[in-house]
Design an enzyme around this catalytic site. Sequence first.
Site, PDB file in Angstrom:
ATOM      1  N   HIS A 366      51.229 -16.159 -31.361  1.00 29.95           N
ATOM      2  CA  HIS A 366      50.374 -17.021 -31.167  1.00 29.95           C
ATOM      3  C   HIS A 366      50.733 -18.222 -30.913  1.00 29.95           C
ATOM      4  CE1 HIS A 366      47.479 -13.904 -32.361  1.00 29.95           C
ATOM      5  NE2 HIS A 366      46.648 -14.944 -32.060  1.00 29.95           N
ATOM      6  N   ARG A 509      34.263 -16.373 -32.219  1.00 32.22           N
ATOM      7  CA  ARG A 509      34.799 -15.077 -32.907  1.00 32.22           C
ATOM      8  C   ARG A 509      35.131 -15.500 -34.242  1.00 32.22           C
ATOM      9  NH1 ARG A 509      40.277 -12.484 -31.150  1.00 32.22           N
ATOM     10  NH2 ARG A 509      41.240 -14.272 -32.169  1.00 32.22           N
ATOM     11  N   GLU A 607      39.618  -3.921 -29.628  1.00 30.65           N
ATOM     12  CA  GLU A 607      41.060  -4.098 -29.753  1.00 30.65           C
ATOM     13  C   GLU A 607      41.604  -2.822 -30.474  1.00 30.65           C
ATOM     14  OE1 GLU A 607      41.673  -8.540 -30.650  1.00 30.65           O
ATOM     15  OE2 GLU A 607      40.004  -7.951 -32.065  1.00 30.65           O
ATOM     16  N   ASP A 631      45.831  -6.813 -28.340  1.00 30.55           N
ATOM     17  CA  ASP A 631      45.756  -6.028 -29.599  1.00 30.55           C
ATOM     18  C   ASP A 631      45.381  -4.637 -29.098  1.00 30.55           C
ATOM     19  OD1 ASP A 631      46.554  -7.296 -31.704  1.00 30.55           O
ATOM     20  OD2 ASP A 631      44.619  -8.634 -31.691  1.00 30.55           O
ATOM     21  N   ARG A 641      53.302  -6.580 -30.786  1.00 36.17           N
ATOM     22  CA  ARG A 641      53.100  -7.541 -29.606  1.00 36.17           C
ATOM     23  C   ARG A 641      54.076  -8.881 -30.060  1.00 36.17           C
ATOM     24  NH1 ARG A 641      47.088 -10.045 -30.581  1.00 36.17           N
ATOM     25  NH2 ARG A 641      47.841 -11.929 -29.862  1.00 36.17           N
ATOM     26  N   CYS A 678      39.190 -10.649 -22.625  1.00 40.24           N
ATOM     27  CA  CYS A 678      39.461 -12.003 -23.009  1.00 40.24           C
ATOM     28  C   CYS A 678      40.922 -11.959 -23.418  1.00 40.24           C
ATOM     29  CB  CYS A 678      38.482 -12.561 -24.059  1.00 40.24           C
ATOM     30  SG  CYS A 678      38.873 -11.634 -25.663  1.00 40.24           S
TER      31      CYS A 678
HETATM   32  C1  PEP Z   1      43.566  -9.842 -27.981  1.00 36.16           C
HETATM   33  O1  PEP Z   1      43.964  -9.273 -28.960  1.00 36.16           O
HETATM   34  O2  PEP Z   1      43.743  -9.747 -26.849  1.00 36.16           O
HETATM   35  C2  PEP Z   1      42.707 -11.138 -28.131  1.00 36.16           C
HETATM   36  C3  PEP Z   1      42.034 -11.711 -27.476  1.00 36.16           C
HETATM   37  O3  PEP Z   1      42.923 -11.781 -29.424  1.00 36.16           O
HETATM   38  P1  PEP Z   1      44.125 -12.275 -30.084  1.00 36.16           P
HETATM   39  O4  PEP Z   1      44.953 -12.661 -29.261  1.00 36.16           O
HETATM   40  O5  PEP Z   1      43.663 -13.700 -30.873  1.00 36.16           O
HETATM   41  O6  PEP Z   1      44.575 -11.414 -31.087  1.00 36.16           O
HETATM   42 MG    MG Z   2      43.385  -9.866 -31.028  1.00 35.95          MG
END
Ligand code: PEP
Ligand code: MG
Length: 753
Positions: A366, A509, A607, A631, A641, A678
């Site tokens: 993140h 979200r 996801e 995800d 990840r 996304c």
């Molecule tokens: C994803 O998992 O691709 C996503 C957009 O959500 P996040 O990266 O916030 O887990």
């Molecule tokens: Mg995600």
Amino acid sequence: MQQPSLKALTTIVEEISRSGNPEAIMSRIVQQLRALLQVDVCSLYLCTPDQQHLILAATEGLSASAVGQARLQLDEGLVGHIAASLSTLNLGDAPTDDRFVFIPETHEMPYHRFLGVPLLHLRKLVGVLVIQGRERIPFAQETEAFMITVASQLAGTLYSLQSQGNWYERAPSSSAYRRLKGQKGAPGIGVGQIWPLRPHRSLDQVAEASCSDPTHEREALETAIQAVADDLESSSSHLDQHLPTDVHALFNVYQMMLQSPELHRSCCELIDTGKSAAWALRQTVERMAHQFQQSEDPYLQARGEDIHNIGQRVLNQLLSRDSLSKTLPEGDLILAAELISIADLAEFPLQRIQGIACTRGSTLSHTAIVANALGIPAVMGLDSFEPEQHAQSQMVVDGHRGECILNPPAALLHEYRRMINEDQRFMQDLERLRDEPAISRDGFEVSLLTNTGLLADVTPGLQHGAEGVGLYRSEIPFMIHDGFPTEQEQYSLYAKVLHAYAPRPVSMRTLDVGGDKQLPYFDISETNPYLGWRGIRFSLDNAQLLITQVRAMLRANAEYGNLKLLVPMVSRIDEIQTFRRHVEKAVSTLEREGVGVGMPPIGMMIEVPSAMLLLPRLAPYVDFVSIGSNDLTQYLLAVDRNNPRVASLFDHLHPAVLVALEQIQKQCESLGLPVSLCGEMASDPAAVLLLLAMGYDCLSLSAFNIPRIKHLIRSVSREELKPLLESTRLCQSEADVRSLIQPLLEAAARRHG
Ligand code: PEP
Ligand code: MG
């Protein structure tokens, strides 16, 4: 250039075997070869005995002072590439190659053509032999063949020299520059002074130190103890309903330990003898832990661990006080730490943060996503780098390559500044596309929305022409707060975002905590957090938090009408059914309260593989879907990840991910369900070409990447991409996929959108 004969080669080998010490022999080799081949440069790089690095052992043509100093990792730069791949490289213009790294000590700027061959003896890598020249054409085939032969003849001699002499012991001086390899976090290049954050030291690493002002030191310790007590108090009240009473009682034990007269007295006595608070704390905690561990009673034995835990928390407070009390230097900053949270970023003036350097994490942490959102270059998972040892040294963060340069020499810095200016000019140039559609040359139109989560990145989205928000990560404001934000606080935040984009749609979200997204005030410790209490699971189990959040979103929407609700991490049908019921209930309660809100469209993230496989059965409960490719890739490939160790296995172009994406697109089309994507994949040009070919017409990405992706979409035609997609269906690996796409990307880059 005349081609050397075999006789010349025999002469060299014979002469070398008569030479003296290792350094002399190595110099002789490069001198002879340079003269014989009539090239500008000939250099010999040898592996260090531990096979970790390549060091320039001899050169004719590059700066002599670089011998023993210029050091590369085994996969670094062109020379490293040759060593890692054990293959020959013959290039016409080396500095333009992606793998090229400039080694400032060598002063190799003017050279273009480059030929390097690996030196192998009994299957063991000995080093790399290189020739370079000013012209911009590759070396002739005959020269290449000659070099390969020379290398095979010399490898044995060099192998035995490798273990003699001290050529590899001339280590770079401490203030010398270092190139640090990491993972790409966020693109771009930034230069600034290193500012280490949250120095983290474990209690047993605290060294004995004196203090000059015991009164001040005692006060600092008391403040730290009080801060830990307050933290515990607030965690304990948040967890109230979730914990069994016996576990809850542990909080009381912790509080008692913190307030224990023995802890205070022992620490103060040591401080009064002139010791630092941190050292006094370590001594006291170790003694108390030892006493507990000596006990016969297993309950008391276990308390040894608790007192250690408490001591560590107090130490963390003491250390963060130290770092906060330092005044920030003038000028641009590079924030460096293990990981950098959004809350950390919020403490600094954003325009001064030129880069982020983390020793943990990877491309999809993140920290990296937030850096992307804010347009701050970032490198993650840096090896062998301790930020505290380099406080205020200069650093270049190169997010394009995923590496950082410590103490860059002037020539290198100049080169990086030139690249920064070039990047800026390119971005400015793309601004002309702001109000143009993202439409391919043959008329396939793609909506480009933005991902956001911080108020600070709302404006960049608008500035870069986003057609709405495809993903508002609502957990980000929760992560900056020091407690769960109230309905009113959330309402005013959401209203600002909806207002900024109205009438364009905003997909908000609901809270997606868990995994690497932790709330500082709600500790979720799990052995396997990515498979644990995440996303909608957490929200449904904490319905009071979910209802508060949904009410705040609905109330904000009453004014603007552009809200879409998006549910993260759906893995079961009953999750979306229950969510829907919560929203319907919130709508009717609000209507009873006199706030006419109406049902907004409800969408879910895809996801988790189960959501993908159950799509037709989930479809009746949702109005749209959005693919979280970060995800989805993680769960399809079973690759964390956030783990640098397996980062090379994480690629959204893995053939399995592409199969999944094609399937989702086709199913959505037949179900008449709008679909967008996304994840970070939407910012990867190679991936975008395939998504276009598959028929994806809505992408959501960080604002700073919108202009580049729009430019790309406008430079290609969908028809030319379809055969490309067809060919990728036969690929065996992500590397195959990328190499198939590369020529098209290059062609697109040459065209103008
Ligand atoms: C994803 O998992 O691709 C996503 C957009 O959500 P996040 O990266 O916030 O887990
Ligand atoms: Mg995600």
